[in-house]
Design an enzyme around this catalytic site. Sequence first.
Site, PDB file in Angstrom:
ATOM      1  N   CYS A 118      22.097 -50.082 -31.320  1.00  0.00           N
ATOM      2  CA  CYS A 118      23.054 -50.493 -32.337  1.00  0.00           C
ATOM      3  C   CYS A 118      22.780 -50.560 -33.822  1.00  0.00           C
ATOM      4  CB  CYS A 118      23.850 -51.834 -32.080  1.00  0.00           C
ATOM      5  SG  CYS A 118      24.630 -51.984 -30.462  1.00  0.00           S
ATOM      6  N   CYS A 449      20.484 -56.774 -35.013  1.00  0.00           N
ATOM      7  CA  CYS A 449      19.580 -56.549 -33.880  1.00  0.00           C
ATOM      8  C   CYS A 449      20.159 -55.318 -33.128  1.00  0.00           C
ATOM      9  CB  CYS A 449      19.266 -57.641 -33.168  1.00  0.00           C
ATOM     10  SG  CYS A 449      20.212 -59.106 -33.670  1.00  0.00           S
TER      11      CYS A 449
END
Length: 508
Positions: A118, A449
Amino acid sequence: MSTTSAHHSEHTSSQVHAAAKTKKTLAKPNVKNIVLVDGVRTPFLLSGTSYSDLMPHDLGRGALQGLLNRTGVPKEIVDHIIYGIVIQEVKTSNVAREAALGAGFSDKTPAHTVTMACISSNQAMTSVLCVCVCVFFVSCVCRSAAVGLIAAGQCDVVVAGGVEFMSDVPIRHSRKMRKTMLSLNKAKTLGQRLSLLGSIRMGHLMPELPAVAEFSTAESMGHSADRLAAAFGVTRVEQDEYALRSHRLAKKAQDEGLLSDIISFQVPDNGIRPTSMEQMGKLKPAFVKPHGTVTAANSSFLTDGASAVLIMSEEKALALGYKPKAYLRDFVYVSQDPKDQLLLGPTYATPKVLEKSGLTMEDIDVFEFHEAFAGQIVANLKAMDSDWFAQNCMGRKSKVGVPPMEKFNTWGGSLSLGHPFAATGCRLVTTVAHRLQKEGGQYGVVAACAAGGQVFLPKYTYAQLARADTEYSRGATVQVFLVHSFGLFSVHVLCMKMTMCKSVQKHF
């Protein structure tokens, strides 16, 4: 003192304070400034809706064309294009190249694709800064690598972005079936082919879906979020309240026209749905059943969308007449255990980037944290506000400090705006730049994250340009720091070991 005098005194004091803040630009000597000129994104849509008949490169092309229209940058001066993607379409393995050609860029303009869960578009942005210096550079080795692309004069104008398309993910035959089909392709006689066909069983026909779990742990991020929420004592009500806040703030920002990074592309965002605590409370747990607290309402949803940013050397941007929105100063990648420290990346990464820059939490005017799950956000805020956690889990003497909520994700976040995995990073960067400009702030922090338990910290500087005695001088300079964790499948990752979870649970 008269009201006029008091106002003048207060105004003068504010000017002095602003001037004091702008003294620290974090620029480094003998290193060229790298600037974010602008950023755009397509509307982020729930997967399976209006984009369902497109392909990833179609969305990428739309974002690139939107960036060209927004900035007016001539296509021929773009030196390199880098795009991120997580779940790739097998027909377009280099989605950056296909999107670039579709958007009308020259076939002489290099384009390549990166993936880092991501934070893929963040990887694209940092790769932009160093990939052309030397083909052997790793894009996050150090600051000199990050600025190498432009500092070495190899590239002056680069486009980075990301795209994710969850409406049509690749579904494979089972491994047994694939092996059989490959063997059939090599079979030389009819007998060999019939023998192979006769070996096919019902189990061969079972398809394989793309994994939504960490390969090394076989655990989905939703399970990790549920476990993290339990460890930090984050209740279902706290999670629903935070998710509802995200949707309400996103709706407010949308109504006020603040989401200016969105380009016109078919339809507007369709994931912003402010509802009520009562309606959210009716949903059942999505991952840990029947007693989990993570639901569809307090999790980010599967999203289709693309984003793009234009990055230049400061000299080039000024020569072309652009007013830069942000300066890229530095970035860092940090890794954690992907099993039990998956979603705590912002807590671990934020103090690193602040200390590296000589700043404190009080210096920060804007916070933008990626919202993978409401429980993950609330757990991070609790961890950041805990001396016990800092001392026992981070090796620090005191807590990181919790961001003031009036500065935190005030235009909504991934819970409401959507989270196309590889496109979120550029949205976060552009949002911070726009918020700082709108709110008159100086410093901003972005935290995110991703899968694998890794953390990425780039450092940005937002700038309002002003002309003074010199041909060009900085007025209010805003440092924008991107703190991206990289852990399991969504942009918030880092974990805590089971032993740590148990200790944390006892404390919280």
